[in-house]
Design an enzyme around this catalytic site. Structure first.
Site, PDB file in Angstrom:
ATOM      1  N   ALA A 279      -4.827   2.759  -1.321  1.00  0.00           N
ATOM      2  CA  ALA A 279      -4.219   3.135  -2.597  1.00  0.00           C
ATOM      3  C   ALA A 279      -2.968   2.298  -2.808  1.00  0.00           C
ATOM      4  CB  ALA A 279      -3.864   4.616  -2.613  1.00  0.00           C
TER       5      ALA A 279
ATOM      6  N   ALA B  99       0.844  -1.193   0.000  1.00  0.00           N
ATOM      7  CA  ALA B  99       0.000   0.000   0.000  1.00  0.00           C
ATOM      8  C   ALA B  99       0.875   1.237   0.000  1.00  0.00           C
ATOM      9  CB  ALA B  99      -0.926   0.019   1.209  1.00  0.00           C
ATOM     10  N   ASP B 100       0.395   2.256  -0.687  1.00  0.00           N
ATOM     11  CA  ASP B 100       1.050   3.562  -0.623  1.00  0.00           C
ATOM     12  C   ASP B 100       0.318   4.497   0.334  1.00  0.00           C
ATOM     13  OD1 ASP B 100       3.287   4.005  -2.941  1.00  0.00           O
ATOM     14  OD2 ASP B 100       1.862   2.435  -3.453  1.00  0.00           O
ATOM     15  N   ARG B 101      -0.954   4.226   0.563  1.00  0.00           N
ATOM     16  CA  ARG B 101      -1.704   4.975   1.577  1.00  0.00           C
ATOM     17  C   ARG B 101      -2.956   4.188   1.942  1.00  0.00           C
ATOM     18  NH1 ARG B 101      -2.599  11.433   1.922  1.00  0.00           N
ATOM     19  NH2 ARG B 101      -0.479  11.246   1.110  1.00  0.00           N
TER      20      ARG B 101
END
Length: 385
Positions: free
Chosen positions: A266, A256-258
């Site tokens: 995301a 995950a990036d966020r």
């Protein structure tokens, strides 16, 4: 041996140029904050934890060199000058890739250390030393937490398989993008979970998507799995549904990036597609990411900024010339080719998509595993943040 994205020796920082992998391993020295920004923005280094580590280490190195300079730079002469200077550098680094919350978390930690030092009345040199220590700790803590979350996630999956009355001795797991040592400071997040299953002899085979248009899967994940000698199979992004129809896949694990407060996540574009297909085939979909990836300030995924990459990136492919040709240094020749018509104007090229929490089975951090309450569409992440 696992691959590495960052090497340090004192104040010297080197990163592997991931744009040239898997055919050429080239380390680039990062001497300035501007070079770190360019490396992150151009994706010479990528992966949310890795870019946070590079940003923090570069600030630490910049300050360490300034403390040794004679004469010292003017901005190091007082807290009043140090504060706005370092704040501006941190703000600049954050603009390199705004979707990845780890980068923002790292810059916020350093800003907090800066403010604390100023409020405590420390002189500029003492504050700089505090920032150096904090920057290096941001990098150092990544490997140990990756191993913890990989174990948490791996054991959770094993229990889920047992609960279905199946044997957990020969698991098939699919992943998206690259989430291993190249995307972190070591071991990895989702790829770390796969590595844990392999190390504990629970893994039969890892499957991974090419993850176009930047091919982090076919270039980077493929290289890591080969290096670790993990049995693996690559598939095109459009083949995920076919894989699920014709193979016994026990889980999809992604990084995950966020992650929003409700669990919306995301990640590399194509993750949402995989989640929808996993839901259709009743395959557990697991997100593995450090606490620093969870953004409690946003309620859901609609508030996550989605980075739009240059259209040209989706039109070009880079790789080794085939049949292979060696240059004078004995290195494989590489080339960039355009795979679209020259005058193509319309290109949709988001770097990320958002997977709704309702499609996610579990979210794993270094503090444990979160699952949704019965009937809930979102997560309560308080236990793992």
């Amino acid at each position: 041996m696992a691959l590495t994205s960052i090497k340090t020796s004192g104040d010297k920082i080197e990163i592997v140029n991931q744009l040239l992998l898997p055919h050429t391993t080239e380390f680039i020295e990062i001497d300035t904050i501007e070079q770190a920004h360019d490396a992150i923005k151009s994706m010479k280094i990528r992966g949310a934890p890795a870019i946070a580590s590079l940003a923090a280490l570069t600030v630490a190195s910049h300050l360490s060199r300034a403390l040794q300079a004679d004469p010292a730079p003017e901005w190091l002469s007082s807290p009043q000058l140090l504060d706005p200077y370092i704040t501006a550098q941190l703000d600049f680094l954050y603009t390199a890739r705004p979707t990845a919350v780890n980068l923002g978390a790292a810059t916020r930690r350093l800003k907090h250390t800066l403010r604390t030092g100023v409020e405590q009345g420390k002189d500029a040199s003492a504050i700089a030393q505090d920032l150096i220590q904090e920057g290096r700790e941001i990098d150092a803590e990544d490997v140990s937490r990756n191993k913890r979350m990989s174990k948490w996630g791996g054991e959770w999956l094993i229990e889920q398989v047992k609960a279905k009355g199946k044997s957990p001795e020969s698991l098939n797991v699919m992943t998206v993008c690259n989430t291993g040592s190249l995307a972190t400071s070591g071991y990895g997040t989702a790829l770390g979970l796969i590595t844990y299953l392999h190390e504990t002899r629970k893994l039969s085979r890892a499957f991974f998507t090419q993850s176009t248009p930047y091919h982090q899967g076919s270039r980077l994940t493929a290289l890591e799995l080969l290096t670790l000698k993990i049995p693996a199979t690559m598939l095109c992004d459009s083949m995920v549904g076919s894989l699920f129809q014709h193979n016994d896949i026990h889980a999809v694990v992604v990084g995950a990036d966020r992650i929003a407060r409700n669990g919306d996540t995301a990640n590399k574009v194509g993750t949402y597609n995989a989640a929808v297909l996993a839901s259709r085939h009743n395959i557990p979909f697991i997100v593995v990411a450090p606490v620093s990836t969870v953004d409690l300030d946003i309620a859901d995924g609609t508030a996550i900024p989605i980075e739009q990459r240059p259209a040209l990136e989706a039109r070009l492919v880079r790789g080794a010339v085939y049949p292979f040709t060696l240059n004078a240094q004995g290195v494989k020749e590489q080339a960039t080719v355009m795979v679209t018509p020259e005058d193509l104007e319309g290109v949709y090229n988001p770097s990320f998509d958002v997977t709704p929490a309702e499609l996610i089975s579990a979210i794993v951090t270094e503090k444990g595993v979160a699952v949704k309450a019965d009937g809930a569409s979102g997560f309560d992440l308080s236990s793992i943040v």
